[in-house]
Design a protein around this motif. Sequence first.
Motif, mmCIF file in Angstrom:
data_model
loop_
_atom_site.group_PDB
_atom_site.id
_atom_site.type_symbol
_atom_site.label_atom_id
_atom_site.label_comp_id
_atom_site.label_asym_id
_atom_site.label_seq_id
_atom_site.Cartn_x
_atom_site.Cartn_y
_atom_site.Cartn_z
ATOM 1 N N SER A 102 0.837 -1.207 0.000
ATOM 2 C CA SER A 102 0.000 0.000 0.000
ATOM 3 C C SER A 102 0.867 1.250 0.000
ATOM 4 C CB SER A 102 -0.936 0.002 1.214
ATOM 5 O OG SER A 102 -0.247 0.314 2.416
ATOM 6 N N LYS A 103 2.024 1.185 0.646
ATOM 7 C CA LYS A 103 2.937 2.328 0.687
ATOM 8 C C LYS A 103 3.657 2.513 -0.645
ATOM 9 C CE LYS A 103 2.169 3.367 5.002
ATOM 10 N NZ LYS A 103 1.429 4.627 5.341
ATOM 11 N N ILE A 104 3.994 1.422 -1.290
ATOM 12 C CA ILE A 104 4.688 1.504 -2.581
ATOM 13 C C ILE A 104 3.740 2.018 -3.658
ATOM 14 C CG2 ILE A 104 5.817 0.155 -4.392
ATOM 15 C CD1 ILE A 104 6.874 -1.672 -2.151
ATOM 16 N N GLY A 105 2.497 1.534 -3.630
ATOM 17 C CA GLY A 105 1.478 2.042 -4.531
ATOM 18 C C GLY A 105 1.566 1.585 -5.969
ATOM 19 N N ASP A 106 2.221 0.466 -6.214
ATOM 20 C CA ASP A 106 2.325 -0.044 -7.581
ATOM 21 C C ASP A 106 1.021 -0.743 -7.961
ATOM 22 O OD1 ASP A 106 2.908 -1.486 -9.938
ATOM 23 O OD2 ASP A 106 5.027 -1.577 -9.416
ATOM 24 N N PRO A 107 0.330 -0.270 -9.012
ATOM 25 C CA PRO A 107 -0.974 -0.846 -9.370
ATOM 26 C C PRO A 107 -0.927 -2.307 -9.787
ATOM 27 C CG PRO A 107 -0.197 0.662 -11.082
ATOM 28 C CD PRO A 107 0.711 0.838 -9.897
ATOM 29 N N ILE A 108 0.250 -2.808 -10.100
ATOM 30 C CA ILE A 108 0.346 -4.212 -10.501
ATOM 31 C C ILE A 108 -0.093 -5.153 -9.375
ATOM 32 C CG2 ILE A 108 2.735 -4.645 -9.746
ATOM 33 C CD1 ILE A 108 3.174 -6.141 -12.367
ATOM 34 N N ALA A 109 -0.079 -4.646 -8.144
ATOM 35 C CA ALA A 109 -0.434 -5.482 -6.995
ATOM 36 C C ALA A 109 -1.942 -5.595 -6.783
ATOM 37 C CB ALA A 109 0.211 -4.914 -5.727
ATOM 38 N N TRP A 110 -2.730 -4.811 -7.496
ATOM 39 C CA TRP A 110 -4.171 -4.761 -7.253
ATOM 40 C C TRP A 110 -4.866 -6.119 -7.292
ATOM 41 C CZ3 TRP A 110 -8.232 -2.825 -5.155
ATOM 42 C CH2 TRP A 110 -9.508 -3.115 -5.653
ATOM 43 N N PRO A 111 -4.674 -6.954 -8.310
ATOM 44 C CA PRO A 111 -5.422 -8.220 -8.342
ATOM 45 C C PRO A 111 -5.193 -9.088 -7.101
ATOM 46 C CG PRO A 111 -4.430 -7.790 -10.473
ATOM 47 C CD PRO A 111 -3.851 -6.785 -9.525
ATOM 48 N N GLU A 112 -3.942 -9.196 -6.663
ATOM 49 C CA GLU A 112 -3.634 -10.024 -5.494
ATOM 50 C C GLU A 112 -4.184 -9.399 -4.219
ATOM 51 O OE1 GLU A 112 -1.601 -9.386 -7.911
ATOM 52 O OE2 GLU A 112 -0.801 -11.302 -8.616
ATOM 53 N N VAL A 113 -4.097 -8.084 -4.103
ATOM 54 C CA VAL A 113 -4.608 -7.401 -2.906
ATOM 55 C C VAL A 113 -6.124 -7.547 -2.822
ATOM 56 C CG1 VAL A 113 -4.964 -5.124 -1.853
ATOM 57 C CG2 VAL A 113 -2.699 -5.764 -2.717
ATOM 58 N N SER A 114 -6.811 -7.325 -3.932
ATOM 59 C CA SER A 114 -8.277 -7.390 -3.918
ATOM 60 C C SER A 114 -8.793 -8.796 -3.616
ATOM 61 C CB SER A 114 -8.845 -6.900 -5.251
ATOM 62 O OG SER A 114 -8.415 -7.714 -6.322
ATOM 63 N N ALA A 115 -7.950 -9.795 -3.826
ATOM 64 C CA ALA A 115 -8.347 -11.177 -3.538
ATOM 65 C C ALA A 115 -8.243 -11.509 -2.052
ATOM 66 C CB ALA A 115 -7.482 -12.148 -4.342
ATOM 67 N N MET A 116 -7.718 -10.576 -1.249
ATOM 68 C CA MET A 116 -7.488 -10.858 0.169
ATOM 69 C C MET A 116 -8.394 -10.054 1.099
ATOM 70 S SD MET A 116 -3.355 -11.325 0.221
ATOM 71 C CE MET A 116 -3.415 -12.214 1.788
ATOM 72 N N LEU A 117 -9.407 -9.440 0.547
ATOM 73 C CA LEU A 117 -10.288 -8.584 1.351
ATOM 74 C C LEU A 117 -11.085 -9.355 2.390
ATOM 75 C CD1 LEU A 117 -11.679 -6.336 -1.529
ATOM 76 C CD2 LEU A 117 -9.854 -5.769 0.106
ATOM 77 N N HIS A 118 -11.234 -10.648 2.204
ATOM 78 C CA HIS A 118 -12.055 -11.449 3.116
ATOM 79 C C HIS A 118 -11.207 -12.481 3.877
ATOM 80 C CE1 HIS A 118 -15.230 -9.546 0.857
ATOM 81 N NE2 HIS A 118 -14.834 -10.128 -0.254
ATOM 82 N N ASP A 119 -9.932 -12.186 4.040
ATOM 83 C CA ASP A 119 -9.048 -13.105 4.756
ATOM 84 C C ASP A 119 -9.623 -13.418 6.143
ATOM 85 O OD1 ASP A 119 -5.913 -14.045 4.425
ATOM 86 O OD2 ASP A 119 -6.495 -13.790 6.534
ATOM 87 N N GLU A 120 -9.464 -14.642 6.583
ATOM 88 C CA GLU A 120 -10.045 -15.054 7.863
ATOM 89 C C GLU A 120 -9.384 -14.387 9.059
ATOM 90 O OE1 GLU A 120 -9.354 -19.153 8.902
ATOM 91 O OE2 GLU A 120 -7.533 -19.223 7.689
ATOM 92 N N HIS A 121 -8.149 -13.931 8.892
ATOM 93 C CA HIS A 121 -7.446 -13.254 9.986
ATOM 94 C C HIS A 121 -7.712 -11.753 9.927
ATOM 95 C CE1 HIS A 121 -5.261 -16.790 11.335
ATOM 96 N NE2 HIS A 121 -5.018 -17.069 10.074
ATOM 97 N N ASP A 122 -8.173 -11.201 11.031
ATOM 98 C CA ASP A 122 -8.580 -9.797 11.058
ATOM 99 C C ASP A 122 -7.467 -8.839 10.640
ATOM 100 O OD1 ASP A 122 -11.096 -10.545 11.847
ATOM 101 O OD2 ASP A 122 -10.825 -10.021 13.958
ATOM 102 N N GLU A 123 -6.244 -9.068 11.132
ATOM 103 C CA GLU A 123 -5.165 -8.148 10.814
ATOM 104 C C GLU A 123 -4.803 -8.179 9.332
ATOM 105 O OE1 GLU A 123 -3.793 -5.668 12.535
ATOM 106 O OE2 GLU A 123 -5.401 -6.189 13.917
#
Length: 227
Positions: A102-123
Amino acid sequence: MRTHHDLSARNIESRSTRLVEALSAADASVRLRAALESGTAADPAAVTALVDRCAVEPDFFVLDMLTWALCRLPAEVTVPRLLAELGSDVMQARSQALHTLSKIGDPIAWPEVSAMLHDEHDEVARSAWRAADALVPSGSESGLAAALGAELGRGDHDLQLSLGRALAALDEAAVPVLHAAMNSSDPRVRAHAEATERIRVDPDSAFVLSVESAKHVAALGADWIRE
């Protein structure tokens, strides 16, 4: 006879070994200094040592410095390494990788990041929400709002505040999702949506449940409300 290439390789290996040792020191001040020096040098060869340490570092200030050091490196070096870390079995490894992305801000990471919005671990989920806000492509805000809206009602007050802020940051894109959630049959979802809408409209307002919603939740015997 040693060649120049051999000597350079040995020097890189020696620096890497010293960095790993310093980052593993018992004294947090030594680890902090090592992360600072690594970031100042901005040597791409340090990326593995820095990312590996992020997975286990217990001190907040050292973690913050590790993130800074990684952000000092070229994105083409750090981003692939951080994306690989998202598949780790270690919760902190995933969470810190998301935070750094999130700090680097490279848009190439979007697909992988968006796939983790419902991770079972709160943090991990919290870090994914923040990273998604930072990386969402133009035109995809409504889809992100819908995905975040599916998490309304999750967790304790602090986690709900994090999600509320992530949704509020999407502003108008979040409005249909929040209005629909305000009519949910689940009082937790309704209360969370109402509190989020208030901070969307007025970011300086407090993130609290309405009196009516609080009564509904209290009637369920919930202990999740914290002033």
